[in-house]
Scaffold this active site. Structure first.
Site, PDB file in Angstrom:
ATOM      1  N   HIS A 285       0.763  -1.196  -0.034  1.00  0.00           N
ATOM      2  CA  HIS A 285       0.049  -0.011   0.059  1.00  0.00           C
ATOM      3  C   HIS A 285       1.044   1.407  -0.011  1.00  0.00           C
ATOM      4  O   HIS A 285       1.945   1.350   0.365  1.00  0.00           O
ATOM      5  CB  HIS A 285      -0.961   0.065   1.402  1.00  0.00           C
ATOM      6  N   ASP A 342      -8.091  -5.006  -0.614  1.00  0.00           N
ATOM      7  CA  ASP A 342      -8.342  -5.916  -1.627  1.00  0.00           C
ATOM      8  C   ASP A 342      -8.365  -7.219  -1.558  1.00  0.00           C
ATOM      9  O   ASP A 342      -8.845  -7.804  -2.409  1.00  0.00           O
ATOM     10  CB  ASP A 342      -7.815  -5.125  -2.881  1.00  0.00           C
TER      11      ASP A 342
HETATM   12  N1  COA Z   1       4.189  -7.490  -4.518  1.00  0.00           N
HETATM   13  C1  COA Z   1       5.696  -7.589  -4.606  1.00  0.00           C
HETATM   14  N2  COA Z   1       6.576  -6.622  -4.199  1.00  0.00           N
HETATM   15  C2  COA Z   1       5.807  -5.341  -3.712  1.00  0.00           C
HETATM   16  C3  COA Z   1       4.639  -5.385  -3.711  1.00  0.00           C
HETATM   17  C4  COA Z   1       3.841  -6.434  -4.094  1.00  0.00           C
HETATM   18  N3  COA Z   1       2.479  -6.300  -3.935  1.00  0.00           N
HETATM   19  N4  COA Z   1       4.192  -4.113  -3.201  1.00  0.00           N
HETATM   20  C5  COA Z   1       5.440  -3.425  -3.250  1.00  0.00           C
HETATM   21  N5  COA Z   1       6.424  -4.054  -3.383  1.00  0.00           N
HETATM   22  C6  COA Z   1       8.111  -3.836  -3.445  1.00  0.00           C
HETATM   23  C7  COA Z   1       8.164  -2.550  -4.334  1.00  0.00           C
HETATM   24  O1  COA Z   1       8.285  -3.258  -5.647  1.00  0.00           O
HETATM   25  C8  COA Z   1       9.251  -2.362  -3.925  1.00  0.00           C
HETATM   26  O2  COA Z   1      10.598  -3.030  -4.139  1.00  0.00           O
HETATM   27  P1  COA Z   1      11.916  -2.392  -4.196  1.00  0.00           P
HETATM   28  O3  COA Z   1      12.322  -1.796  -2.929  1.00  0.00           O
HETATM   29  O4  COA Z   1      12.577  -3.839  -4.603  1.00  0.00           O
HETATM   30  O5  COA Z   1      11.487  -1.510  -5.383  1.00  0.00           O
HETATM   31  C9  COA Z   1       9.023  -2.503  -2.264  1.00  0.00           C
HETATM   32  O6  COA Z   1       8.179  -3.474  -2.108  1.00  0.00           O
HETATM   33  C10 COA Z   1       8.436  -1.094  -1.643  1.00  0.00           C
HETATM   34  O7  COA Z   1       7.305  -0.912  -2.166  1.00  0.00           O
HETATM   35  P2  COA Z   1       6.368   0.548  -1.582  1.00  0.00           P
HETATM   36  O8  COA Z   1       7.167   1.519  -1.838  1.00  0.00           O
HETATM   37  O9  COA Z   1       6.272   0.014  -0.382  1.00  0.00           O
HETATM   38  O10 COA Z   1       5.114   0.266  -2.392  1.00  0.00           O
HETATM   39  P3  COA Z   1       4.461   1.160  -3.757  1.00  0.00           P
HETATM   40  O11 COA Z   1       4.372   2.438  -3.148  1.00  0.00           O
HETATM   41  O12 COA Z   1       5.777   1.312  -4.634  1.00  0.00           O
HETATM   42  O13 COA Z   1       3.520   0.586  -4.105  1.00  0.00           O
HETATM   43  C11 COA Z   1       1.403  -0.314  -4.377  1.00  0.00           C
HETATM   44  C12 COA Z   1       2.219   0.657  -3.674  1.00  0.00           C
HETATM   45  C13 COA Z   1       0.033  -0.441  -3.733  1.00  0.00           C
HETATM   46  C14 COA Z   1       1.202   0.479  -5.789  1.00  0.00           C
HETATM   47  C15 COA Z   1       1.904  -1.783  -4.486  1.00  0.00           C
HETATM   48  O14 COA Z   1       2.150  -2.189  -3.346  1.00  0.00           O
HETATM   49  C16 COA Z   1       1.131  -2.789  -5.712  1.00  0.00           C
HETATM   50  O15 COA Z   1       1.196  -2.392  -6.703  1.00  0.00           O
HETATM   51  N6  COA Z   1       0.365  -3.711  -4.919  1.00  0.00           N
HETATM   52  C17 COA Z   1      -0.258  -4.655  -5.805  1.00  0.00           C
HETATM   53  C18 COA Z   1      -1.666  -4.138  -6.112  1.00  0.00           C
HETATM   54  C19 COA Z   1      -2.691  -3.856  -5.296  1.00  0.00           C
HETATM   55  O16 COA Z   1      -2.875  -4.830  -4.351  1.00  0.00           O
HETATM   56  N7  COA Z   1      -3.151  -2.676  -5.279  1.00  0.00           N
HETATM   57  C20 COA Z   1      -4.386  -2.223  -4.168  1.00  0.00           C
HETATM   58  C21 COA Z   1      -3.972  -1.396  -3.226  1.00  0.00           C
HETATM   59  S1  COA Z   1      -4.956  -0.796  -1.909  1.00  0.00           S
END
Ligand code: COA
Length: 381
Positions: A285, A342
């Site tokens: 998130h 979700d």
């Molecule tokens: N699966 C695998 N890796 C994930 C991840 C996931 N669902 N969510 C975050 N990460 C990884 C990122 O790629 C990042 O890796 P890195 O440091 O090697 O580059 C690290 O964890 C930190 O990520 P973070 O900065 O905390 O998250 P974000 O702000 O980039 O992304 C979302 C947030 C919601 C866009 C992302 O978690 C995502 O796409 N989730 C899946 C879709 C989803 O469930 N969306 C609904 C949200 S309510």
């Protein structure tokens, strides 16, 4: 639900995109995606991603999930206080009496292709509602109230109508003796739902009703800033919610669980995805760096619901979901990635028998409240 001192007056400096990394730029700095740019000050809800706190108008989401209903929470979000019983009764009665849609809206839905996305059908029908109920003077409190009532009431009817009509089935008319969630499930199946299932859906609606500033709310507010009518505001927000990066995650979770298939396949599937640097749906998130409080609540509801509906003491979908969460947390622990709202809403909607491409519509049925609460706050300011 009764509570003293409901609004502690906290507000979020809401930004164009929910984010935690960006700094606030000066006026002349370019900020991609408006990350970190304060777009509005709002008291509708408050979130603290470090501690996992989400409040609607000063009330913790956990309290609302346990003791409130979607319509009461809607009133709270819109009018900044919990309604007295008589006010809630009147609001509920008004919503109930405006659930029906005009036959020409049904005809419009019938003309839409059955392979189209349900969010497009919803967006088109909501935009058309604005032609039947012109709301030109958006500053008039009467216009505001009846537009809100109609939108909260009719969005579920439109969703259910497209659900039935695209299958070639007849539309089912709403039933005034059923509450908001029960009536929606009834309009899908023509069966009065199990109260435990209806309560689970009602809680999902509460938990998705609002989340400070986000892409669809921002989109609605841009439209509202021109004094466009609330049907246009909501239809533009629906268009923004449709994208897979916003309203589509629950659908992706259901599809991922289907692709995994069995508990034995969980670890290899997740390890392969992570090795390929792909995201695991329903995890992570922008704001929460601890487990999303809504995911914790929904997990409890899913556990109860599955225990109730289990056949021969087993509920394979829930067992699969729990294993995905357990292994996912283990593999992504180091990055502080947890299940989000979700993850379990996808599992719950699947159990309710909904088609996966309708999951974003359930999100819209809930979030119409948040969009309208921000709209009211904006035009009253
Ligand atoms: N699966 C695998 N890796 C994930 C991840 C996931 N669902 N969510 C975050 N990460 C990884 C990122 O790629 C990042 O890796 P890195 O440091 O090697 O580059 C690290 O964890 C930190 O990520 P973070 O900065 O905390 O998250 P974000 O702000 O980039 O992304 C979302 C947030 C919601 C866009 C992302 O978690 C995502 O796409 N989730 C899946 C879709 C989803 O469930 N969306 C609904 C949200 S309510």
């Amino acid at each position: 639900m009764r509570r003293e001192g409901i609004n502690e007056g906290k507000s979020n400096q809401a930004t164009g995109h929910e984010t935690r990394k960006a700094k606030t730029p000066t006026m002349l700095e370019f900020s991609p995606g408006l990350a970190g740019v304060p777009a509005a000050k709002s008291k509708v809800s408050f979130v603290d991603g470090r501690t996992g706190l989400l409040e609607y108008r000063g009330i913790r989401i956990n309290e609302l999930a346990e003791h409130s209903s979607f319509l009461e929470t809607t009133y709270l979000l819109l009018y900044d206080r919990l309604p007295a019983q008589a006010e809630l009764d009147r609001f509920s009665a008004d919503v109930t009496h405006h659930r029906r849609i005009k036959y020409r809206i049904t005809d419009l839905i019938k003309c839409l292709p059955e392979h189209g996305h349900p969010m497009d059908a919803l967006q088109a029908a909501v935009a058309a509602l604005g032609m039947f109920y012109p709301a030109r003077n958006v500053l008039d409190p009467e216009v505001q109230y009846w537009s809100i009532v109609r939108l909260i009431a009719k969005v579920p009817t439109i969703v259910a109508a497209y659900y039935r009509l695209r299958r070639g089935d007849d539309q089912i008319q709403p039933r005034d003796d059923l509450d908001h969630a029960s009536n929606f499930l009834y309009m899908l199946t023509e069966k009065v739902p199990n109260p435990v299932v209806a309560k689970a859906l009602d809680t999902c609606l509460i938990l998705h009703a609002e989340h400070t500033m986000n892409a669809s709310t921002f989109s609605g507010m841009v439209t509202a800033s021109t004094l466009a009518d609330p049907y246009t505001v909501v239809s533009s927000a629906i268009g923004t919610l449709k994208g897979p990066l916003h309203g589509g995650a629950a659908q992706e979770v259901a599809e991922m669980l289907k692709a995994i298939g069995s508990v034995d396949n969980v670890r290899p599937y997740l390890e392969q995805k992570l090795a390929a640097k792909e995201k695991i749906m329903g995890f992570g998130h922008r704001i929460y760096k601890v487990k999303d409080p809504r995911a914790t609540i929904l997990q409890g509801i899913a556990r109860q619901l599955f225990a109730r509906l289990a056949r021969h003491g087993r509920s394979p979908l829930y067992e699969l979901a729990e294993e995905v969460e357990r292994v996912g947390e283990e593999l992504m622990q180091a990055k502080g990635i947890h299940a989000n709202v979700d993850f379990y809403s996808g599992v719950l909607y699947k159990t309710m028998g909904l088609d996966t491409d309708f999951f974003p519509c359930i999100f819209a049925m809930a979030r119409v409240t948040g969009w309208l609460a921000h709209w009211l706050e904006q035009i009253q300011d």
